[in-house]
Design an enzyme around this catalytic site. Structure first.
Site, mmCIF file in Angstrom:
data_model
loop_
_atom_site.group_PDB
_atom_site.id
_atom_site.type_symbol
_atom_site.label_atom_id
_atom_site.label_comp_id
_atom_site.label_asym_id
_atom_site.label_seq_id
_atom_site.Cartn_x
_atom_site.Cartn_y
_atom_site.Cartn_z
ATOM 1 N N LYS A 257 0.820 -1.212 0.000
ATOM 2 C CA LYS A 257 0.000 0.000 0.000
ATOM 3 C C LYS A 257 0.853 1.261 0.000
ATOM 4 C CE LYS A 257 -4.387 -1.775 1.082
ATOM 5 N NZ LYS A 257 -5.638 -1.839 1.776
ATOM 6 N N ARG A 258 2.132 1.089 0.285
ATOM 7 C CA ARG A 258 3.004 2.268 0.313
ATOM 8 C C ARG A 258 3.764 2.451 -0.998
ATOM 9 N NH1 ARG A 258 3.105 0.102 5.198
ATOM 10 N NH2 ARG A 258 4.773 -1.297 4.577
#
Ligand code: GLU
Length: 492
Positions: A257-258
């Site tokens: 997600k990063r």
């Protein structure tokens, strides 16, 4: 299995934030399968994990899916025969099942404290065993239970996992999958606050809502044995399961997600000026393909051709270049007013143009022509800002090639002749056609033509040696700016 028309598929998001690309892919595959089968598409909100709950999460999910062009038959907003579609509003339903499971011995109260559970876990780890619930409360009698209660302990409810059993199912994507029950300790079905956990609530809901196909991300594969145990305890037939492959980033690692190389949330695509039909087309190919060379699919074609058999097991690589190519493909095919809608707000936001309400008709026409000139090249709406930088800068910033181009010997003569031609003609003649005629004059006067003529003009006025149609570009730059830039270059 259920025949055509009775298929019921659900997308069951936990509203923990914005609609993520992975969630959108799951929702799309659920939707495509439901529509392909002439079945029903249900959206159920799984909000029992309140620590992760975000109040705007539900709207973000539904609005994102709407923007993508999906529609659904049953959910929190449209209702349906199995309402409510939000788990926290279904607590009574879970409760009645829990009572049955307690009575049949498939579930039991667990009074263990965090500390006791932690101590058991540490001891297991010290013995080199896989940590799982140690079973302290599995067999306690009513007096002990009463004693715990009078101490003020609030019990959780655990599922009693049958010993020595194997649980298996035929995943539509991965084939036969089996799990040993002994690898799973008795797990918490209902927390001490009375709220069920995901693995329990999901089964009750899928059963109550007559779900025939559970199509969801691979991360839920390891949850499936717990869910199968509940189906078994209820004497119920489980649905068909299909676990979608992971989405991998371009370097073939599991997408995190990063990861900043990938735009992760559907709202960001909307805000950057992507076309929903392009995003849908792209997402549809994240793990599915009908075979063959075709890459561009309308929603109708996707519905028609979608099948579970053609979903791959291996991770689906998120190819950002392909997404750019695809969105550009759709932008090229879109009519100009819609492209203007997609791009104009970005020019306004960047301070390049006044707000639409304050724009004159002339400014709007100019902006429309500017956007039209770049439509072919646009990968997404917001990109218009960088693509059209040269029209707004005070002076063109010449790149290396442009500097070389303006250093050629014939350049001063060409530029001076062009400047003279513009000055000699009335301002109204500074039109796309008029500019063409002026360049013809420059050619006759200087004897330069083709690259020798056009390259210095383009380089001096735009700072680049490549670009869109030159006559259009010069017209959009405007007479004043063109004259100023020519003078600057000739005097400088
Ligand atoms: N609520 C789960 C999630 O958001 C989905 C569960 C399921 O599809 O079974 O990941």
């Amino acid at each position: 299995m259920s025949g055509k028309g009775t298929v019921r598929v659900r997308y069951a998001p936990s509203p923990t934030g914005h609609l993520h690309i992975g969630g959108a892919r799951t929702a799309l595959f659920d939707y495509l399968w439901a529509r392909n089968q002439g079945g029903r598409f249900v959206i159920r909100i799984e909000d029992t994990d309140q620590s992760r709950h975000v109040e705007t999460g539900i709207d973000s999910q539904l609005n994102g899916l709407k923007w993508l062009g999906l529609d659904w038959d049953e959910s929190v907003d449209v209702g349906g025969p199995y309402a409510p579609y939000r788990q926290l509003e279904r607590l009574d339903i879970y409760k009645s099942y829990t009572e049955k499971l307690l009575a049949s011995g498939h579930a039991y109260y667990c009074y263990c404290t965090e500390e006791e559970i932690e101590a058991d876990r540490a001891a297991q780890e010290a013995r080199g065993e896989m940590p799982r619930y140690g079973g302290r409360c599995r067999t306690i009698g009513p007096e002990q239970a009463e004693a715990f209660r009078s101490e003020g302990r609030k019990p959780a409810i655990r599922f009693r996992v049958p010993a020595g059993k194997t649980y298996g199912f035929d995943d539509q994507i991965r084939g036969r999958i089996e799990f040993q029950a002994d690898d799973v300790g008795d797990w918490v079905m209902v927390r001490p606050d009375g709220i069920p956990t995901y693995n329990y609530a999901v089964v009750i809901d899928d059963r109550e809502m007559r779900i025939t196909h559970v199509i969801r991300g691979e991360e839920h594969l390891s949850n499936t044995p717990r869910q199968l145990m509940v189906y078994e305890a209820l004497g119920a037939e489980p649905p068909v399961f299909a676990h979608l492959p992971l989405i991998l980033s371009t370097d073939r690692k599991k997408m995190s997600k990063r990861d900043e190389s990938i735009i992760q949330f559907i709202e960001q695509y909307r805000d950057l000026g992507y076309l929903p039909e392009a995003v849908v087309n792209f997402i549809a190919l994240l793990g599915w393909s009908p075979g063959g060379e075709q890459e561009i699919f309308s929603k109708e074609e996707l519905i028609e051709q979608f099948s579970l058999e053609r979903i791959t097991k291996s991770g689906a690589v998120f190819d950002t270049e392909k997404l750019a190519w695809m969105n550009n493909h759709y932008i090229k095919k879109t009519d100009l007013p819609r492209v203007v809608e997609l791009t104009l707000p970005h020019l306004i936001k960047a301070g390049r143009l006044p707000a639409e309400a304050e724009m004159t008709a002339e400014q709007k026409d100019w902006a429309t022509a500017l956007i039209a000139l770049y439509q072919e090249q646009l990968q997404y709406g917001a990109q218009i800002v960088e693509l059209t930088e040269l029209f707004f800068a005070d002076e063109p910033q010449l790149d290396e090639e442009a500097q070389a181009a303006v250093a050629e010997e014939q350049v001063p003569a060409v530029l001076r002749s062009f400047l003279t031609a513009i000055e000699a003609a009335p301002a109204e003649e500074y039109t796309v056609e008029g500019i063409k005629a002026m360049l013809k004059t420059v050619q006759t006067e200087t004897g330069y033509k083709g690259k020798q003529l056009f390259m210095p003009i383009r380089a001096a006025l735009t700072g680049q040696t490549h670009g869109r149609d030159l006559n259009q570009t010069l017209w959009l730059l405007g007479r004043g700016k063109v004259m100023a830039r020519l003078r600057e270059r000739l005097d400088g």
